[in-house]
Design an enzyme around this catalytic site. Structure first.
Site, PDB file in Angstrom:
ATOM      1  N   ASP A   1       0.834  -1.210   0.000  1.00 23.14           N
ATOM      2  CA  ASP A   1       0.000   0.000   0.000  1.00 23.14           C
ATOM      3  C   ASP A   1       0.867   1.258   0.000  1.00 23.14           C
ATOM      4  O   ASP A   1       2.067   1.207   0.321  1.00 23.14           O
ATOM      5  CB  ASP A   1      -0.966   0.006   1.198  1.00 23.14           C
ATOM      6  CG  ASP A   1      -0.243   0.003   2.539  1.00 23.14           C
ATOM      7  OD1 ASP A   1       0.743  -0.749   2.681  1.00 23.14           O
ATOM      8  OD2 ASP A   1      -0.635   0.768   3.441  1.00 23.14           O
TER       9      ASP A   1
ATOM     10  N   GLU B   1       0.193  -1.127   5.660  1.00 22.74           N
ATOM     11  CA  GLU B   1       1.324  -0.728   6.493  1.00 22.74           C
ATOM     12  C   GLU B   1       1.212   0.741   6.856  1.00 22.74           C
ATOM     13  O   GLU B   1       1.600   1.160   7.948  1.00 22.74           O
ATOM     14  CB  GLU B   1       2.647  -0.983   5.756  1.00 22.74           C
ATOM     15  CG  GLU B   1       3.884  -0.827   6.628  1.00 22.74           C
ATOM     16  CD  GLU B   1       4.439   0.591   6.699  1.00 22.74           C
ATOM     17  OE1 GLU B   1       5.326   0.842   7.532  1.00 22.74           O
ATOM     18  OE2 GLU B   1       3.992   1.464   5.927  1.00 22.74           O
TER      19      GLU B   1
ATOM     20  N   GLU C   1      12.209  -1.304   3.439  1.00 26.63           N
ATOM     21  CA  GLU C   1      11.774   0.107   3.528  1.00 26.63           C
ATOM     22  C   GLU C   1      12.923   1.003   3.060  1.00 26.63           C
ATOM     23  O   GLU C   1      14.096   0.634   3.187  1.00 26.63           O
ATOM     24  CB  GLU C   1      11.429   0.462   4.981  1.00 26.63           C
ATOM     25  CG  GLU C   1      10.149  -0.154   5.493  1.00 26.63           C
ATOM     26  CD  GLU C   1       8.898   0.577   5.038  1.00 26.63           C
ATOM     27  OE1 GLU C   1       8.993   1.576   4.299  1.00 26.63           O
ATOM     28  OE2 GLU C   1       7.808   0.119   5.421  1.00 26.63           O
TER      29      GLU C   1
ATOM     30  N   HIS D   1       6.200   9.689   0.976  1.00 25.42           N
ATOM     31  CA  HIS D   1       4.966  10.382   1.400  1.00 25.42           C
ATOM     32  C   HIS D   1       4.837  11.796   0.825  1.00 25.42           C
ATOM     33  O   HIS D   1       3.906  12.508   1.157  1.00 25.42           O
ATOM     34  CB  HIS D   1       4.851  10.462   2.942  1.00 25.42           C
ATOM     35  CG  HIS D   1       4.794   9.113   3.612  1.00 25.42           C
ATOM     36  ND1 HIS D   1       4.302   8.933   4.874  1.00 25.42           N
ATOM     37  CD2 HIS D   1       5.171   7.888   3.186  1.00 25.42           C
ATOM     38  CE1 HIS D   1       4.377   7.649   5.194  1.00 25.42           C
ATOM     39  NE2 HIS D   1       4.912   6.995   4.188  1.00 25.42           N
TER      40      HIS D   1
HETATM   41 ZN   LIG Z   1       6.953   2.185   3.842  1.00 20.13          ZN
END
Ligand SMILES: [Zn+2]
Length: 385
Positions: A73, A135, A163, A357
């Site tokens: 996601d 997540e 990550e 993000h």
């Molecule tokens: Zn992540």
């Protein structure tokens, strides 16, 4: 575009914002793996709209194996000013732009691009692939996957979560847990406060208990901690309650967060807060029982990641990347769910969290190729191949 980049473009093309289904992407990965004779197990959410995928290469081996893991996601793009379509991987100046390009479809693309090589090797121990959902919200996918592994008694030697860390090695982060505390009072006319019980007033008492616990944690910092601040913290995030200034408030809801320092078990802390609050408010509730009361619910509880001794993943990655120092980070990952199964975990992946993000999220092409090389070397030098 090379194979890894093409796979990344396909993965980015699925809008897997956490609020949406990830089934299209999971089906794509299942079909891709199937094309190389690798069977997948799909672990669906209760409503069937989300899924995790578990697949094993060289499943005939009895050895515990290595897990390569990532979340499918991504965070929303709403309100962000993107130069190009976030769901079309776009190359500019050696960088690949797109939502999830670094966080963290990059690692998944690297892993998938190596599958054709891996299936040709005579693997001496299994290579497991584990892809999750949600997540970026409550980590319910990782929790579900961990339950699946527990039920099947799967205890891999170590788990590699890709990550974005610019291929630095992370072995520690704080946990994140979210709670709601609901207080129910008894309404009445504000001119007769003793004829009812004010939920907001009791909320103040509860918050004082929480703040005292926060002070107690602060008073006992972890010596040599790599975190700032070096202790478990709490945050009172949202408070809702009451309907009018002339009515004794019947309801009060407090939403609060705890960020547990690695090594600080949150469960006894939360129990202590609950017991103290119940004890303190008991006499206030007594006259109005059973109408009045206080109840705390856990919305989610993401465990911290703690460094483990003799972590084979950390050893091999340190050697190959020539980065002796491991790092502690301020963001949480799914690592703690795997660690709770009793396995070692390392977080290390391509791209930078600085780009995650944000609008125009990107991964450098050089990071992708470096990660592919690293995975290949790890699987070779760890004796997996
Ligand atoms: Zn992540």
């Amino acid at each position: 575009m090379n194979e890894t980049e093409e796979l990344l473009a396909k993965l980015v093309g699925f809008d897997t914002t956490s609020s949406r289904s990830n089934r299209g992407l999971i089906d794509f990965i299942r079909d891709y793996l199937n094309g190389f004779g690798v069977k997948s197990e799909i672990i669906t959410s209760d409503d069937g709209t989300k899924a995790c995928l578990w697949a094993t290469i060289a499943s005939d081996s009895q050895k515990p194996g290595i897990v390569l893991s990532g979340h499918t996601d991504v965070v929303p793009v709403e309100g962000q000013n993107w130069t190009s379509d976030p769901f079309t991987l776009t190359e500019r100046d050696g960088k690949l732009y797109g939502r999830g390009s670094c966080d963290m479809k990059a690692f998944i693309a690297c892993v998938l691009s190596l599958v054709p090589e891996l299936v040709k090797q005579k693997l001496r121990q299994p290579v497991h692939l584990a892809f999750t959902h949600d997540e970026e919200t409550d980590m319910s996918g990782a929790a579900r996957l961990a339950d699946f592994m527990r039920a099947k008694s799967l205890k891999p030697e170590w788990v590699w979560i890709g990550e974005p860390t610019m291929l630095n090695i992370i072995d520690s982060h704080k946990g994140v847990a979210l709670f709601t505390t609901d207080i129910t009072g008894v309404p009445g006319h504000s001119g007769q406060p003793d004829k009812g019980i004010n939920a907001i007033e009791l909320g103040v008492e509860f918050m004082n208990v929480l703040l005292r616990m926060a002070d107690a944690k602060k008073a006992k910092p972890y010596e040599g901690s790599r975190f700032d601040p070096p202790y478990t913290t709490f945050n009172l995030g949202i408070i809702k309650g009451g309907t009018a200034e002339n009515i004794i408030a019947e309801h009060c809801r407090i939403e609060w967060q705890a960020r547990a320092h690695p090594g600080d078990d949150l469960d006894p802390t939360i129990s202590q807060i609950d017991i103290e609050a119940q004890t303190k408010l008991k006499s206030r509730f007594a006259a109005f029982a059973p109408r009045a009361g206080i109840k705390t619910c856990t919305c989610f509880d993401i465990p911290p990641l703690m460094p483990t001794a003799n972590n084979p993943g950390q050893k091999i990655l340190s050697k190959l990347t020539q980065r002796k120092e491991t790092q502690a980070v301020s963001f949480a990952t799914e690592a703690g769910f795997f660690q709770k199964l009793g396995t070692h975990v390392v977080v290390c992946g391509p791209g930078s969290i600085d780009q995650a993000h944000k609008a125009d999220e990107f991964v450098e092409k050089s990071q992708l190729s470096a990660c592919v090389d690293l995975i290949r070397q790890v699987l070779l030098s760890s004796g997996a191949c």
